[in-house]
Design an enzyme around this catalytic site. Structure first.
Site, PDB file in Angstrom:
ATOM      1  N   ASP A  36       1.488  -4.034   7.025  1.00 22.39           N
ATOM      2  CA  ASP A  36       1.720  -4.052   5.579  1.00 22.39           C
ATOM      3  C   ASP A  36       3.167  -3.815   5.169  1.00 22.39           C
ATOM      4  O   ASP A  36       3.543  -4.139   4.059  1.00 22.39           O
ATOM      5  CB  ASP A  36       0.786  -3.059   4.883  1.00 22.39           C
ATOM      6  CG  ASP A  36      -0.666  -3.551   4.912  1.00 22.39           C
ATOM      7  OD1 ASP A  36      -1.586  -2.716   4.977  1.00 22.39           O
ATOM      8  OD2 ASP A  36      -0.886  -4.780   4.869  1.00 22.39           O
ATOM      9  N   GLY A  74       6.031  -4.718   7.411  1.00 20.33           N
ATOM     10  CA  GLY A  74       6.783  -5.848   7.939  1.00 20.33           C
ATOM     11  C   GLY A  74       6.323  -7.212   7.467  1.00 20.33           C
ATOM     12  O   GLY A  74       7.117  -8.118   7.317  1.00 20.33           O
ATOM     13  N   TYR A  79      -6.447  -3.380  -0.444  1.00 19.96           N
ATOM     14  CA  TYR A  79      -6.234  -1.951  -0.245  1.00 19.96           C
ATOM     15  C   TYR A  79      -5.080  -1.396  -1.085  1.00 19.96           C
ATOM     16  O   TYR A  79      -4.140  -2.099  -1.432  1.00 19.96           O
ATOM     17  CB  TYR A  79      -5.915  -1.668   1.226  1.00 19.96           C
ATOM     18  CG  TYR A  79      -7.099  -1.165   2.020  1.00 19.96           C
ATOM     19  CD1 TYR A  79      -7.484  -1.787   3.207  1.00 19.96           C
ATOM     20  CD2 TYR A  79      -7.840  -0.063   1.585  1.00 19.96           C
ATOM     21  CE1 TYR A  79      -8.580  -1.323   3.927  1.00 19.96           C
ATOM     22  CE2 TYR A  79      -8.932   0.395   2.290  1.00 19.96           C
ATOM     23  CZ  TYR A  79      -9.301  -0.227   3.463  1.00 19.96           C
ATOM     24  OH  TYR A  79     -10.379   0.231   4.175  1.00 19.96           O
TER      25      TYR A  79
END
Lengths: 691, 691
Positions: A314, A316, A398
């Site tokens: 999340d 990179g 998320y």
């Protein structure tokens, strides 16, 4: 030299002007359109930065450091990827390099939206949607970064998961994750065309067969999180709770510099890491040069094609700064709040403000210390005040909330919370088979097992830049008629980490990791001053060593890593994590076998939340959280909170609960059962209240 | 039948009238004086209690249960110890038993004070004090419970440690722990006479020789914690932070019954365990029958005579209810506070009120859940509101703070904080030798290593009284070309605990312990409803298996125990821990090898804080803390906090930091660097604020 608009502090984030200038300088080299991927501050080399910071702390004149901006860009609609560093002080490019085809930049919202439209317009995809007989139910798609699983695959791809809005309301705000569809689509992001449609398993089947029938939609009891759409009204039992600071906050925020209760540090921000802590000093002594979440990886544990390709970096692949939420006053943070913003660059080369990306406020965390002398009845109490810096990122389904928490005791904590919505896949509502790697979380909704694996990068400067990392275990003493006659003795054993490499946690030996300065001896303990990392003992990556998950996520091998500091070694799975073949990263850095004793070293801590979903995590997840602590051990000569004023009622102004005002209270019974209902004045005379 | 003064709820603590009545009934059997040790509620047998509670929950008439009071007493000045149970409803003794001489009651403040006076008046002790040449420096003594190390020792003893007030101020509030003396004294508590003087090591010596010279007092940099006596003035940088609830609290307190945000439970109190949670229901379903800290043990790791006898059971030897602090409004607790009190019996048979022994208040713990739909920009946020019940005990030098924390998510946490003052021993200020089992924490002050080992007793009733405990590990799937072709799969494996016994933690398998009800299947997961214990993975007792520390502290063998429920099995190191030979306790209960599957079982969790002191812990210790969680897993059909109203500014009333009001702020620079200084009105229109 004072910090001004022309000479920002070398650690201040890239300004909008700097980003715009960098984009322009890069663009004017080309006649074709460019597709920008990111842009942010390229921090100065440490040797240069150290000189600047030393002069700053000593109150001496500083030499301005040229400001550099790092960017990645593609030549639009081609696989040609470049990284560039632009010196925006002198207005010239100082580094420019084309990357090999094995390397891919992060995905961005603009291209993913375009890919989504391409998928929805594709004839084969439309054919699948027709098969499903969705009627007027609106389709919603989630394009993800793609977990490459083929050595020869060099195309830049996205994997797109398909859902619908809630069939009962078709509302744009409905929770589409409660209504997953039985196929997904892979799109080529350069060609912008669908290259494959994969069907998803609908039960316990080991091999997925092509579906031919209409959708078998589930009927989850509560699929919605938006309060307007939920099936039940909001409860009315919750009374407000407010935090006020009538005399203002105890911190000062001057640009990006924070000073609070013996702490002094700078708050950085960039597109990839989001919030970064720089140059942290406690009680006029340096402690940490740089603190950041360096990477995270979320591999899924459902082994079945195509789900084995779900494994996102999340930071990179997407960017914690790019995905930072705008934190609104009174919603995300409670109390007296300050905000810091940042800027990023979008695919079109436009500068985008990330307003209120970081919120800052104090928190009361209960009692710091207390003692009552039973002989006199005198009690001394001091409360635990903390300063929290919070940022929230949204990555598709998320949310992650990250906090740096500073404490008056010299301790720093990093807290990670996972919330938002589980990644779901459909399950036939009539299937009652046990699925060994997933949980049914709603009717027709399956949530596969997965892990959230984080890596914290700790660049210490404990009383100076030359530090040693060691680990300390608590071990029983051998039984000895002279040395340990009653078998009650135990000792600590310290082992220095002398070569770059990994180490293990061991809570059964009470293992802690010490970062010490061998040249500074604490006059009380007669040992080097130090901080300790209290690590999280957790599970490593569960995927097999020869899996792609493992190959590309170097830092998941072990919980503790120590490397010799080297400029630009910031991201342990490599600078280019998207569709990575795992070629570069922290495994390579430790393989250098550098000497790491009494030198400029970096400590990296990997910790994992193995997430086996439960229905309580659906339709949205109550935050799961984990805290890591850095604490002084023999850094100070004594408790640094002795001079915090005593806790007392005049300062705290607590109030007494009055049961007669509460619904359903029985005042007579309360009194009979010894409930104290005296007003606050009487309590204020309690023995601890030293005014 | 309503709860009234004549018919308290069977779980209400002993009332002052009941205790007085019990003392009288016992006393009138004797013509000689008695030395009372404790008195409190004897809880009804579970079978009787279950019927009462079932009727109560069903809203049916209840049958009053006779109230019983348990007491321990000595015939004064003799070793004759008795336990007795008095039926105070019918006014008669229902159980009375003399204990064998191997069994000893807790120590109490009145007898320890008497022993202290005896020691100070003893000629040999005075001779030692003269040798030390203390001048007018006032001596202070700390009498402790005695860790018996001789099979044949049956005398009831106290070990008394000697200190002085600060020589610089001789103040009654000075921190005597900073000025330890080089000998200690053992006193016979029945005969009230000194039986032995032991000299303490003063350096790294393995065997202590008798000291003959004067005191070599150290000069710690900051020995004092009382603000009036500290060497530096209090800081003035800390601004007030207050918590207000202008519409009152969300909980109702009716006698000892609390109702808050789908939770309903009763708060008990007794002399030994302090605060107890009874009959906890969530969302109209039973979850936990009884929750308590059942025992704690603090063994020291300095192996040298006489320090090997330092190992205190702070519940069994002293009593968490007896030592509970009176929590004053505005000092110990912040916000809108309710208090609960209790009563105990002292050595003279007098009833003593423990006012404000428990404080109750709400806390905001940040964000519970959040999601932003990037397509619409809509964010939904709900905050995490908790209810905290707190109690603080003072046991000689140390304080422990215990919290039961209830969360809207159905989770319960138990938090333990250790603060107060390290137990110290002297060290020659000129000695520079390394001491392998202690830390120098101040000039002339050594703090030996020790462990704080706690045991939590969890008597579950997950949707009913018949439960099973199992553990669930997350394990990689074997590589298989059909089942796990990419090596990414992982599964969970559940193992039921079928026979009473112990189990191990294993964070490397992500091991959690499930408490499930095999007869109640969750319609979503298709598995039994359950809660999970997220245990602390920590070190066991470091002392040798054949040490007295190990012999008497049964529960320190393993982190997890499961027993078949049996009335009165509450204290895992036995009912009589003081000077215990280790004869009774949880090792015996599990040795019964009972069937514990799908039955009335008890889960016990031992967790350890191995404490190797640091100078930052001196002169008083910033609280070290540890949290254990009990969380629903497939207990609910979906997230139970969906109906918590959305977080918004109208409710939370946060305020914006204004840098122009802060000392040292640079408003111009702040603006240049993107600081948002807009007022709260503008922020209130942020997208998450659904009003």
């Amino acid at each position: 030299m004072a910090i001004t608009q022309t000479h920002p502090h070398p650690l201040d984030p890239a300004t909008p002007e700097e980003l715009a200038q960098a984009v322009e300088l890069v663009r004017k080299q080309y006649e074709v359109p460019l597709h920008f991927k990111c842009g942010g501050l390229e921090e100065p080399p440490k040797e240069v930065l150290k000189k600047y910071l030393a002069a700053e702390h000593a109150g001496q004149p500083v030499e301005a450091i040229n400001r550099w901006i790092f960017m990645m860009y593609y030549i639009k609609r081609t696989p040609r990827l470049f990284e560039v560093i632009v010196d925006v002080t002198d207005g010239k490019i100082v580094h420019q390099k084309e990357l090999p085809r094995t390397h891919h930049a992060p995905v961005d919202r603009i291209e993913l939206n375009e890919a989504a439209q391409v998928a929805l317009a594709d004839e084969s995809v439309k054919s699948e949607l027709d098969r499903l007989q969705l009627g007027d139910n609106v389709v919603v798609v989630d394009p993800w970064d793609y977990g490459k699983d083929d050595e020869n695959e060099q195309r830049r791809l996205t994997q797109i998961f398909f859902y619908t809005r809630n069939p009962k309301n078709n509302d744009p705000s409905s929770n589409h994750y409660a209504f997953p569809l039985d196929f997904m689509v892979i799109v080529d992001l350069i060609e912008m065309k669908v290259i494959k449609i994969c069907h998803l398993p609908l039960g316990a089947e080991e091999i997925t067969t092509k579906h031919t029938g209409p959708r078998k939609v589930g009927n989850p009891e509560e699929p919605e999180y938006d309060h307007r759409l939920q099936s039940k009204p909001a409860r009315t039992t919750l009374k407000p709770l407010q935090v006020i600071q009538p005399d203002g906050a105890s911190f000062t925020l001057t640009g990006r510099l924070i000073e609070w209760e013996k702490w002094r540090f700078r708050v950085g921000f960039n597109w990839r890491e989001g919030m970064v802590i720089h140059d942290a000093w406690f009680d006029n002594r340096p402690v940490f040069h740089r603190l950041s979440l360096s990477e995270m990886f979320v591999p899924y544990g459902d082994p079945r094609d195509p789900l084995h390709r779900k494994g996102a970096f999340d930071l990179g692949n997407v960017g914690a700064g790019i995905t930072a939420n705008d934190l609104s006053l009174g919603c995300d943070c409670l109390g007296l709040i300050a905000y810091l913003s940042g800027h990023v660059v979008n695919a079109n080369g436009e500068v985008v403000a990330k307003n209120n990306a970081i919120c800052i406020h104090e928190v009361d965390a209960g009692i710091q210390w207390k003692h009552t002398n039973h002989r006199t009845g005198q009690a001394s109490v001091v409360r635990k005040r903390q300063l929290q810096l919070q940022t929230i990122i949204t990555v598709a389904n998320y949310e992650y909330i990250f906090y740096w928490i500073f404490d008056q005791s010299g301790e720093i904590e990093f807290e990670t919370r996972a919330t938002g919505i589980l990644s779901t896949t459909p399950i036939d509502p009539d299937c009652k088979d046990k699925i060994p790697f997933a949980t049914r979380v709603g009717d027709g909704v399956l949530a596969p097992y997965h892990q959230h694996i984080f890596n914290l990068r700790i660049d210490p400067a404990i009383d100076g830049h030359n530090n040693t990392v060691s680990y300390v275990d608590s071990l029983p003493m051998p039984r000895d008629s002279r040395l340990n006659p009653y078998g009650t003795g135990y000792i600590t054993k310290e082992t220095s980490i002398t070569k770059s490499g990994t180490a293990q946690t061991d809570p059964y030996k009470n293992r802690i990791f010490k970062i010490s300065n061998p040249s500074k001896i604490n006059p009380v303990t007669l040992n080097p001053v130090a901080y300790k990392l209290v690590p999280i003992a957790s599970q490593v990556l569960l995927a097999a060593d020869d899996s792609w998950h493992h190959r590309r996520s170097h830092f998941t091998d072990a919980p503790i890593w120590v490397t010799k500091y080297k400029d630009r070694e910031l991201f342990p799975a490599g600078d280019y994590t998207n569709q990575s073949s795992g070629g570069e990263g922290i495994r390579d850095w430790v393989a250098r076998d550098d000497n790491v004793e009494n030198g400029d070293i970096v400590l990296w801590h990997t910790y994992t939340f193995t997430h086996n979903p439960r229905p309580e995590d659906f339709p949205i997840m109550p935050a799961e959280f984990v805290r890591i602590a850095l604490k002084p051990v023999g850094f100070c000569n004594y408790n640094p909170t002795m001079d915090v004023p005593p806790s007392n009622q005049a300062f705290n102004k607590s109030t007494a609960y009055d049961p007669t005002l509460q619904v359903g209270a029985d005042a007579v019974t309360s009194k009979l059962n010894g409930l104290s209902v005296q007003g606050s004045d009487q309590h204020a005379q309690g023995s601890c209240c030293q005014k």
